[in-house]
Scaffold this motif. Structure first.
Motif, short mmCIF file in Angstrom:
data_model
loop_
_atom_site.label_atom_id
_atom_site.label_comp_id
_atom_site.label_asym_id
_atom_site.label_seq_id
_atom_site.Cartn_x
_atom_site.Cartn_y
_atom_site.Cartn_z
N ALA A 155 -10.21 -7.04 -15.42
CA ALA A 155 -9.22 -7.41 -14.40
C ALA A 155 -7.83 -6.92 -14.79
O ALA A 155 -7.05 -6.46 -13.93
CB ALA A 155 -9.21 -8.92 -14.22
N PHE A 156 -7.50 -6.99 -16.09
CA PHE A 156 -6.19 -6.50 -16.56
C PHE A 156 -6.04 -5.01 -16.32
O PHE A 156 -5.01 -4.55 -15.81
CB PHE A 156 -6.03 -6.82 -18.05
N ILE A 157 -7.07 -4.24 -16.68
CA ILE A 157 -7.00 -2.79 -16.50
C ILE A 157 -6.92 -2.43 -15.02
O ILE A 157 -6.15 -1.55 -14.61
CB ILE A 157 -8.23 -2.10 -17.15
N LYS A 158 -7.71 -3.12 -14.20
CA LYS A 158 -7.69 -2.84 -12.76
C LYS A 158 -6.32 -3.17 -12.16
O LYS A 158 -5.81 -2.43 -11.32
CB LYS A 158 -8.78 -3.63 -12.05
N THR A 159 -5.72 -4.28 -12.59
CA THR A 159 -4.39 -4.64 -12.10
C THR A 159 -3.36 -3.59 -12.51
O THR A 159 -2.51 -3.19 -11.70
CB THR A 159 -3.98 -6.01 -12.65
N LEU A 160 -3.43 -3.15 -13.76
CA LEU A 160 -2.50 -2.12 -14.24
C LEU A 160 -2.69 -0.83 -13.47
O LEU A 160 -1.71 -0.19 -13.06
CB LEU A 160 -2.73 -1.90 -15.74
N MET A 161 -3.94 -0.45 -13.26
CA MET A 161 -4.25 0.78 -12.53
C MET A 161 -3.75 0.70 -11.09
O MET A 161 -3.10 1.63 -10.57
CB MET A 161 -5.76 1.00 -12.56
N ASP A 162 -4.03 -0.40 -10.41
CA ASP A 162 -3.58 -0.57 -9.02
C ASP A 162 -2.06 -0.58 -8.93
O ASP A 162 -1.48 -0.04 -7.97
CB ASP A 162 -4.16 -1.87 -8.44
N GLY A 163 -1.40 -1.18 -9.92
CA GLY A 163 0.06 -1.19 -9.92
C GLY A 163 0.64 0.20 -10.05
O GLY A 163 1.61 0.56 -9.35
N LEU A 164 0.06 1.00 -10.94
CA LEU A 164 0.54 2.38 -11.11
C LEU A 164 0.29 3.21 -9.86
O LEU A 164 1.16 4.01 -9.46
CB LEU A 164 -0.15 3.02 -12.32
N ILE A 165 -0.87 3.02 -9.22
CA ILE A 165 -1.15 3.76 -7.99
C ILE A 165 -0.14 3.36 -6.91
O ILE A 165 0.37 4.21 -6.17
CB ILE A 165 -2.59 3.50 -7.51
N GLY A 166 0.17 2.06 -6.83
CA GLY A 166 1.17 1.60 -5.86
C GLY A 166 2.53 2.21 -6.10
O GLY A 166 3.23 2.63 -5.16
N ILE A 167 2.95 2.31 -7.37
CA ILE A 167 4.25 2.91 -7.69
C ILE A 167 4.25 4.39 -7.38
O ILE A 167 5.20 4.92 -6.77
CB ILE A 167 4.58 2.66 -9.17
N LEU A 168 3.20 5.09 -7.79
CA LEU A 168 3.14 6.54 -7.58
C LEU A 168 2.99 6.89 -6.11
O LEU A 168 3.38 7.99 -5.69
CB LEU A 168 1.98 7.14 -8.38
N SER A 169 2.40 5.99 -5.32
CA SER A 169 2.19 6.26 -3.89
C SER A 169 3.36 5.78 -3.03
O SER A 169 3.33 5.94 -1.81
CB SER A 169 0.90 5.58 -3.41
N PHE A 170 4.36 5.18 -3.65
CA PHE A 170 5.49 4.64 -2.89
C PHE A 170 6.28 5.78 -2.25
O PHE A 170 6.67 6.73 -2.90
CB PHE A 170 6.40 3.82 -3.80
N GLY A 171 6.51 5.67 -0.95
CA GLY A 171 7.28 6.68 -0.25
C GLY A 171 6.46 7.92 0.07
O GLY A 171 5.25 8.00 -0.17
N HIS A 172 7.13 8.93 0.57
CA HIS A 172 6.49 10.19 0.95
C HIS A 172 6.15 11.01 -0.30
O HIS A 172 6.88 10.95 -1.30
CB HIS A 172 7.41 10.98 1.88
N PRO A 173 5.07 11.79 -0.27
CA PRO A 173 4.75 12.64 -1.43
C PRO A 173 5.90 13.56 -1.85
O PRO A 173 6.04 13.87 -3.04
CB PRO A 173 3.55 13.45 -0.93
N LEU A 174 6.71 14.01 -0.89
CA LEU A 174 7.85 14.87 -1.25
C LEU A 174 8.84 14.13 -2.15
O LEU A 174 9.49 14.75 -3.01
CB LEU A 174 8.55 15.38 0.01
N LEU A 175 8.96 12.82 -1.96
CA LEU A 175 9.82 12.03 -2.83
C LEU A 175 9.28 12.03 -4.26
O LEU A 175 10.04 12.19 -5.23
CB LEU A 175 9.92 10.60 -2.30
N PHE A 176 7.97 11.86 -4.38
CA PHE A 176 7.34 11.89 -5.71
C PHE A 176 7.55 13.26 -6.35
O PHE A 176 7.88 13.35 -7.55
CB PHE A 176 5.85 11.60 -5.58
N ILE A 177 7.36 14.33 -5.59
CA ILE A 177 7.52 15.68 -6.13
C ILE A 177 8.96 15.88 -6.61
O ILE A 177 9.20 16.46 -7.69
CB ILE A 177 7.15 16.73 -5.07
#
Length: 279
Positions: A37-59
């Motif tokens: 559960a800890f690893i899944k929570t950490l993974m989901d949190g990172l995906i949420g941060i990396l997916s925040f906003g438009h992909p051009l913002l991430f780039i």
């Protein structure tokens, strides 16, 4: 005759391992579930941060990070063009999942690996005990890591991350140990002469001097984590490995090339950012 009979009888090693796995699952099932559960929570949190906003913002943010770390305009432009190509090929979501998986695996590997390398440099007993274990971990085929991870955590992202951590943790341990062992003795003597405590010696003298070796361990950890992408997809890890695996099963050369190109772009970018080369 007794020796011949012994040699002709199969050692029940497989049964012993199966018994041990069942014991661990029966007695530590709650601990394994909490860790999962800890690893899944950490993974989901990172995906949420990396997916925040438009992909051009991430780039744009990633390009800024590349410039701040390396001050290399060619690397910055190459990062932008590479990620734009991945976005155009509609591999963006798998790339984000892969990057989050790598970040999770590397974070866990470094949190465990670097302190373990420090302990190895401080204790001869720990060094002797861990040396054959690390040899075993670095020589065993990576597919074998999937078996215990699958038994303990089932299908999904978590066993893929666990297998990746076990596969990638050896370089940070060994290169941290090597860097600390190669610190100049005169530098240590200077630290002692100024009255440094063991804590100060470690964090203000030895670790800074060993940083090139430690960074190489981090780089190798990242590359090994990325190399497990396709393999971990076999147990449901997802990411860019999933379309690669699907292309193998359907003989879809185009899909395999596009997904493989995404892996290559991510690997080159991370290697240039966290490698020792600055040009």
């Amino acid at each position: 005759m007794a020796i011949i009979d012994f040699l002709t009888q199969k050692i029940p090693l497989g049964n012993a391992v199966e018994w041990l796995v069942n014991i661990i699952i029966s007695n530590f099932g709650g601990v394994l579930d909490s860790f999962s559960a800890f690893i899944k929570t950490l993974m989901d949190g990172l995906i949420g941060i990396l997916s925040f906003g438009h992909p051009l913002l991430f780039i744009g943010v990633f390009a800024l990070i590349a410039w701040l770390i390396r001050k290399d305009i060619k690397l910055t432009i190459g990062t932008v063009l590479g990620f734009l190509l991945v976005l155009n090929l509609e591999m963006w979501d798998p790339l984000i999942a892969t990057l989050a998986s790598i970040m999770t695996s590397v974070l866990i590997s470094l949190v465990i690996g670097i302190p373990m390398g420090v302990l190895k440099s401080r204790s001869k007993i720990i060094d002797i005990i861990t040396r054959p274990i690390l040899d075993f971990m670095q020589t065993i085929p990576p597919f074998v890591y999937l078996i215990p991870a699958l038994m303990f955590f089932g299908l999904g992202t978590v066993p893929g991350i666990v297998a990746t951590v076990v596969f990638a943790i050896a370089p940070p341990i060994r290169l941290t140990y090597l860097g600390l062992e190669q610190v100049d003795e005169e530098l240590k003597e200077a630290g002692r002469a100024f009255g440094s405590t063991p804590f100060q010696m470690l964090f203000k003298v030895e670790l800074p001097a060993a940083m090139p070796s430690i960074m190489m361990g981090i780089n190798q950890c990242i590359m090994l984590s990325l190399s497990m992408v396709v393999i971990a997809a076999m147990i449901g890890a997802g990411g860019l490995g999933k379309p690669v695996l699907r292309s193998l099963s359907t003989v879809d050369i185009g899909l395999g090339f596009e997904a493989g190109l995404g892996v290559v772009i991510l690997a080159i970018t991370l290697d240039r950012l966290f490698g020792r080369e600055t040009n």
